[in-house]
Design a protein around this motif. Structure first.
Motif, PDB file in Angstrom:
ATOM      1  N   VAL A  20       8.249  -4.024   1.496  1.00  0.00           N
ATOM      2  CA  VAL A  20       6.914  -4.590   1.543  1.00  0.00           C
ATOM      3  C   VAL A  20       6.761  -5.873   0.388  1.00  0.00           C
ATOM      4  O   VAL A  20       6.718  -5.601  -0.665  1.00  0.00           O
TER       5      VAL A  20
ATOM      6  N   LYS B  77      -6.923   9.300   0.793  1.00  0.00           N
ATOM      7  CA  LYS B  77      -5.568   9.099   0.176  1.00  0.00           C
ATOM      8  C   LYS B  77      -5.184  10.576  -0.423  1.00  0.00           C
ATOM      9  O   LYS B  77      -4.162  10.953  -0.133  1.00  0.00           O
TER      10      LYS B  77
ATOM     11  N   LEU C  17      -7.000   3.540   5.352  1.00  0.00           N
ATOM     12  CA  LEU C  17      -6.779   3.718   3.948  1.00  0.00           C
ATOM     13  C   LEU C  17      -6.230   2.317   3.329  1.00  0.00           C
ATOM     14  O   LEU C  17      -6.639   2.025   2.086  1.00  0.00           O
ATOM     15  N   SER C  18      -5.219   1.756   3.901  1.00  0.00           N
ATOM     16  CA  SER C  18      -4.513   0.527   3.156  1.00  0.00           C
ATOM     17  C   SER C  18      -5.540  -0.572   2.829  1.00  0.00           C
ATOM     18  O   SER C  18      -5.094  -1.311   1.816  1.00  0.00           O
TER      19      SER C  18
ATOM     20  N   ASN D  35      -5.390   4.572  -7.940  1.00  0.00           N
ATOM     21  CA  ASN D  35      -4.732   3.515  -7.607  1.00  0.00           C
ATOM     22  C   ASN D  35      -4.267   3.239  -5.971  1.00  0.00           C
ATOM     23  O   ASN D  35      -4.768   3.763  -5.130  1.00  0.00           O
ATOM     24  N   LYS D  36      -3.531   2.134  -5.952  1.00  0.00           N
ATOM     25  CA  LYS D  36      -3.191   1.547  -4.754  1.00  0.00           C
ATOM     26  C   LYS D  36      -1.725   1.816  -4.393  1.00  0.00           C
ATOM     27  O   LYS D  36      -0.904   1.359  -3.319  1.00  0.00           O
TER      28      LYS D  36
ATOM     29  N   TRP E 264       8.789  -1.315  -5.621  1.00  0.00           N
ATOM     30  CA  TRP E 264       8.669  -1.357  -4.179  1.00  0.00           C
ATOM     31  C   TRP E 264       7.475  -0.584  -3.935  1.00  0.00           C
ATOM     32  O   TRP E 264       6.750  -0.975  -2.517  1.00  0.00           O
ATOM     33  N   SER E 265       6.865   0.424  -4.511  1.00  0.00           N
ATOM     34  CA  SER E 265       5.765   1.179  -3.960  1.00  0.00           C
ATOM     35  C   SER E 265       4.397   0.572  -4.467  1.00  0.00           C
ATOM     36  O   SER E 265       3.435   1.597  -4.239  1.00  0.00           O
TER      37      SER E 265
ATOM     38  N   HIS F 135     -11.729   5.996   0.360  1.00  0.00           N
ATOM     39  CA  HIS F 135     -10.252   5.710  -0.236  1.00  0.00           C
ATOM     40  C   HIS F 135      -9.740   7.131  -0.772  1.00  0.00           C
ATOM     41  O   HIS F 135      -8.789   7.663  -0.517  1.00  0.00           O
TER      42      HIS F 135
ATOM     43  N   PHE G  75      -4.915  -5.945   2.076  1.00  0.00           N
ATOM     44  CA  PHE G  75      -3.448  -5.164   2.368  1.00  0.00           C
ATOM     45  C   PHE G  75      -2.643  -6.371   3.050  1.00  0.00           C
ATOM     46  O   PHE G  75      -1.430  -6.352   2.726  1.00  0.00           O
TER      47      PHE G  75
ATOM     48  N   ASN H 126       2.603   2.508   7.924  1.00  0.00           N
ATOM     49  CA  ASN H 126       3.028   2.676   6.556  1.00  0.00           C
ATOM     50  C   ASN H 126       4.424   3.165   6.639  1.00  0.00           C
ATOM     51  O   ASN H 126       5.172   2.847   6.041  1.00  0.00           O
TER      52      ASN H 126
ATOM     53  N   LEU I  38       8.195  10.978  -1.063  1.00  0.00           N
ATOM     54  CA  LEU I  38       8.784  11.238   0.197  1.00  0.00           C
ATOM     55  C   LEU I  38       9.899   9.999   0.518  1.00  0.00           C
ATOM     56  O   LEU I  38      10.809  10.217   0.792  1.00  0.00           O
TER      57      LEU I  38
ATOM     58  N   CYS J  61       1.728   3.478  -3.207  1.00  0.00           N
ATOM     59  CA  CYS J  61       2.087   4.148  -2.038  1.00  0.00           C
ATOM     60  C   CYS J  61       2.054   5.666  -2.068  1.00  0.00           C
ATOM     61  O   CYS J  61       2.639   6.217  -2.899  1.00  0.00           O
TER      62      CYS J  61
ATOM     63  N   CYS K  59      -3.812  12.483   2.320  1.00  0.00           N
ATOM     64  CA  CYS K  59      -2.386  11.948   2.824  1.00  0.00           C
ATOM     65  C   CYS K  59      -1.403  12.717   1.754  1.00  0.00           C
ATOM     66  O   CYS K  59      -0.353  13.156   2.325  1.00  0.00           O
TER      67      CYS K  59
ATOM     68  N   GLY L  10       7.811   1.195   7.141  1.00  0.00           N
ATOM     69  CA  GLY L  10       8.577   0.570   6.069  1.00  0.00           C
ATOM     70  C   GLY L  10      10.055   0.983   6.222  1.00  0.00           C
ATOM     71  O   GLY L  10      11.105   0.420   5.881  1.00  0.00           O
TER      72      GLY L  10
HETATM   73  C1  HEM Z   1       0.644   1.904   0.457  1.00  0.00           C
HETATM   74  C2  HEM Z   1       5.318   0.755   0.833  1.00  0.00           C
HETATM   75  C3  HEM Z   1       6.307   4.809   3.480  1.00  0.00           C
HETATM   76  C4  HEM Z   1       1.691   6.028   2.866  1.00  0.00           C
HETATM   77  C5  HEM Z   1       2.106   1.255   0.418  1.00  0.00           C
HETATM   78  C6  HEM Z   1       2.074   0.034  -0.490  1.00  0.00           C
HETATM   79  C7  HEM Z   1       3.298  -0.148  -0.219  1.00  0.00           C
HETATM   80  C8  HEM Z   1       4.079   0.630   0.385  1.00  0.00           C
HETATM   81  C9  HEM Z   1       3.913  -1.570  -1.026  1.00  0.00           C
HETATM   82  C10 HEM Z   1       1.009  -0.632  -1.221  1.00  0.00           C
HETATM   83  C11 HEM Z   1       0.315  -1.681   0.059  1.00  0.00           C
HETATM   84  C12 HEM Z   1      -0.453  -2.696  -0.778  1.00  0.00           C
HETATM   85  O1  HEM Z   1      -1.726  -1.900  -1.030  1.00  0.00           O
HETATM   86  O2  HEM Z   1      -0.357  -3.758  -1.276  1.00  0.00           O
HETATM   87  C13 HEM Z   1       5.956   1.628   1.418  1.00  0.00           C
HETATM   88  C14 HEM Z   1       7.425   1.638   2.315  1.00  0.00           C
HETATM   89  C15 HEM Z   1       7.571   2.791   2.743  1.00  0.00           C
HETATM   90  C16 HEM Z   1       6.490   3.526   2.882  1.00  0.00           C
HETATM   91  C17 HEM Z   1       8.292   0.448   1.763  1.00  0.00           C
HETATM   92  C18 HEM Z   1       9.032   3.085   3.471  1.00  0.00           C
HETATM   93  C19 HEM Z   1      10.304   2.633   3.192  1.00  0.00           C
HETATM   94  C20 HEM Z   1       5.080   5.379   3.372  1.00  0.00           C
HETATM   95  C21 HEM Z   1       5.026   6.834   3.938  1.00  0.00           C
HETATM   96  C22 HEM Z   1       3.867   7.122   3.717  1.00  0.00           C
HETATM   97  C23 HEM Z   1       2.928   5.799   3.392  1.00  0.00           C
HETATM   98  C24 HEM Z   1       6.101   7.410   4.415  1.00  0.00           C
HETATM   99  C25 HEM Z   1       2.952   8.418   4.114  1.00  0.00           C
HETATM  100  C26 HEM Z   1       3.342   9.536   4.714  1.00  0.00           C
HETATM  101  C27 HEM Z   1       1.121   4.929   2.400  1.00  0.00           C
HETATM  102  C28 HEM Z   1      -0.452   4.851   2.085  1.00  0.00           C
HETATM  103  C29 HEM Z   1      -0.685   3.700   1.671  1.00  0.00           C
HETATM  104  C30 HEM Z   1       0.555   3.080   1.017  1.00  0.00           C
HETATM  105  C31 HEM Z   1      -1.324   5.776   2.599  1.00  0.00           C
HETATM  106  C32 HEM Z   1      -2.005   3.127   1.058  1.00  0.00           C
HETATM  107  C33 HEM Z   1      -2.273   3.713  -0.402  1.00  0.00           C
HETATM  108  C34 HEM Z   1      -3.647   3.443  -0.890  1.00  0.00           C
HETATM  109  O3  HEM Z   1      -4.447   2.592  -0.060  1.00  0.00           O
HETATM  110  O4  HEM Z   1      -3.931   3.761  -2.020  1.00  0.00           O
HETATM  111  N1  HEM Z   1       2.858   1.780   0.948  1.00  0.00           N
HETATM  112  N2  HEM Z   1       5.744   2.813   1.983  1.00  0.00           N
HETATM  113  N3  HEM Z   1       3.722   4.874   3.034  1.00  0.00           N
HETATM  114  N4  HEM Z   1       1.454   3.843   1.502  1.00  0.00           N
HETATM  115 FE1  HEM Z   1       3.572   3.379   1.819  1.00  0.00          FE
END
Ligand code: HEM
Length: 486
Positions: A358, A135, A121-122, A438-439, A425-426, A131, A104, A291, A446, A441, A138, A295
């Motif tokens: 990110v 997930k 989780l991340s 997958n990984k 971005w996600s 995971h 991560f 997260n 939301l 976001c 979530c 963000g």
């Molecule tokens: C994963 C961006 C908001 C939950 C990620 C990842 C990115 C990201 C880039 C992947 C990280 C990686 O493994 O390289 C963002 C940005 C946000 C945001 C830019 C806000 C501007 C949120 C919110 C939630 C959330 C509001 C939950 C309510 C998660 C979770 C993961 C994740 C649980 C891990 C997913 C996994 O392991 O499969 N996010 N996120 N994020 N994000 Fe977001």
């Protein structure tokens, strides 16, 4: 190292690539020294953007070998293959070819003391059972609380708007950076934990939930953070030591106890999925405080700054679009109203493209395979670490015209819609969905909704604003110098 890697001559043919096979340029330098030199280049001598640009030019390639910070002593192995174009970058999303275990934050992982002893989780690979469960939980909790987010956001941002206006009326600064730390987390806590974090009580967080979350997450990020506003030698020390968790235990405990005490509804659902209580509390805190809040805390100020730079004309158009769209929904920002704001939608995607909040993504090759840039193909070997710096990829001139300009209308119309798939971005394509395999976001939809809601709330209340900027990089602070009410 680079040139000594054996290249399978038939690799390009096996992968089906028609592009010429090139050995990955770049090298890692001497053990230890190479990684330290690259770290000094990265944060001090060149800076982030020049670090990438100079290597792209030197190797005449958007795929090359380099070391990534933090390097020694915090990271055992700093060596990566850097992928910096729209064609090679998506390999990082491919969990059939790449492993995402503990990557991560890249080649370094903070102490588990920061997360109650759990790998949250991340840091989990989709092949791990936790995971899947975490997930899914979530996804479910975002869905279950779907109706809460927009009204709770409205309640919270209104309070900050009142404070900005009162500050300006007194001739003081209206602090955006400080207030984002309040509304960008309070609405998440209200909506998911079902408790106003400022409500009096034993575990009240007052207006500190964001400040506490930042205090807890910053030491985890410092080893890979530059442009902190601190002198370079001090930063360099912070890239080589891991700050002990106990320095932020108090702030961590405050949020942990708040969630453990009040998030009973969601914790009950976690138990049904077989997630143990402390694991659930720790992960819920990470979803919300790291997260989510992490963000938004980066993205909302950035986006506001880009809009301000575009000037009053764009602001007046946004104001007119928002006002017209909410006329059909009792003057409120609802999902339906947000669907009728095409300019605003494009502005938000352009914000995500212009500077993805990110910026770094990592993945480890699970097998040997071939990747392609726009012009060459490259053999990657099992066990090698791949890394992508997303801001560079989002400015790929082969995909985005005038990539270094913030164009509010870039994603409008049929051609604009086509481009949306190129926004990553996600940690995935914007046209794809996060799954337990997958990984991407978990909060993707939301996040887009709330980012649109943020801009909509701003232009519902204001026709225009002007801003002052202090500092730069991660130490940037944004203030409103004027807010013209609608
Ligand atoms: C994963 C961006 C908001 C939950 C990620 C990842 C990115 C990201 C880039 C992947 C990280 C990686 O493994 O390289 C963002 C940005 C946000 C945001 C830019 C806000 C501007 C949120 C919110 C939630 C959330 C509001 C939950 C309510 C998660 C979770 C993961 C994740 C649980 C891990 C997913 C996994 O392991 O499969 N996010 N996120 N994020 N994000 Fe977001």
């Amino acid at each position: 190292m680079a040139s000594s890697l054996p290249i399978a001559q038939s690799a390009a043919a096996v992968s089906g690539s028609n592009l010429p096979l090139r050995s990955i340029p770049g090298d890692y330098g001497l053990p230890l020294f190479g990684a330290i030199k690259d770290r000094l280049d990265y944060f001090w001598l060149q800076g982030e953007e020049k670090f990438y640009q100079s290597r792209v030019e030197k190797y005449n390639s958007t795929v090359f070998r380099t070391n990534m910070p933090p390097g020694p002593p915090l990271a055992k192995d700093a060596r990566v293959i850097c992928v910096l174009d729209q064609k090679s970058f998506p390999i990082l999303f491919d969990t059939t070819k790449c492993e995402k275990k503990d990557v991560f934050l890249g080649t370094y992982m903070p102490s588990l003391d920061y997360t109650n002893g759990y790998r949250v989780l991340s840091y989990l690979d989709p092949s791990e059972e936790r995971h899947t469960k975490l997930k899914q939980w979530c996804f479910d909790l975002v869905k279950r609380n779907g109706r809460n987010f927009l009204p709770d956001f409205h309640t919270e941002i209104e309070k900050s708007m009142d404070l900005w206006e009162a500050a300006l009326a007194k001739g003081e600064k209206a602090d955006l950076s400080q207030e984002v730390q309040v509304f960008a987390i309070n609405f998440l806590l209200r909506s998911i934990v079902h408790r106003d974090p400022a409500a009096p009580g034993e575990f009240s967080l007052g207006r500190n939930a964001g400040a506490f979350s930042s205090a807890w997450s910053n030491p985890q990020l410092l080893p890979i953070a530059g442009a902190t506003g601190l002198p370079h030698p001090v930063e360099e020390v912070l890239h080589t030591i891991a700050l002990p968790f106990k320095s932020v235990k108090e702030q961590y405990d405050a949020i942990f106890n708040f969630i453990k005490t009040y998030a009973a509804d969601e914790l009950r659902e976690a138990a049904k999925l077989g997630i143990e209580k402390n694991d659930a509390v720790t992960n819920l805190m990470f979803f919300i405080s790291f997260n989510g809040y992490g963000g938004f805390n980066i993205f909302f100020p950035q986006l506001t700054g880009y809009i301000a730079k575009c000037g009053p004309e764009l602001m007046q158009e946004l104001h007119a679009e928002v006002t017209a769209a909410v006329a059909a929904t009792d003057g409120k920002v609802t999902p339906k109203a947000l669907e009728n704001m095409p300019l605003l939608k494009s502005v938000v995607y352009e914000g995500f493209r212009f500077r993805p909040p990110v910026p770094y993504q990592y993945a480890k090759a699970k097998t040997d395979f071939v990747i392609e840039s726009h012009v060459s193909s490259f053999q990657v070997k099992k066990g090698e670490m791949l890394f992508g710096y997303q801001p560079y990829v989002m400015h790929d001139g082969r995909v985005f015209e005038k990539p270094d300009e913030f164009l509010p209308r870039r994603f409008m119309g049929s051609e604009g819609e086509e481009l949306i798939q190129n926004v990553f971005w996600s940690n995935g394509r914007e046209t794809e969905d996060p799954t337990v395999q997958n990984k991407q976001c978990a909060g993707k939809d939301l996040v887009v909704t709330m980012s649109r809601a943020y801009v909509a709330e701003m232009f519902l209340r204001y026709k225009e604003f002007t801003m002052d900027v202090e500092g730069s990089g991660n130490a940037l602070k944004l203030f409103f110098s004027g807010l013209k009410r609608a």
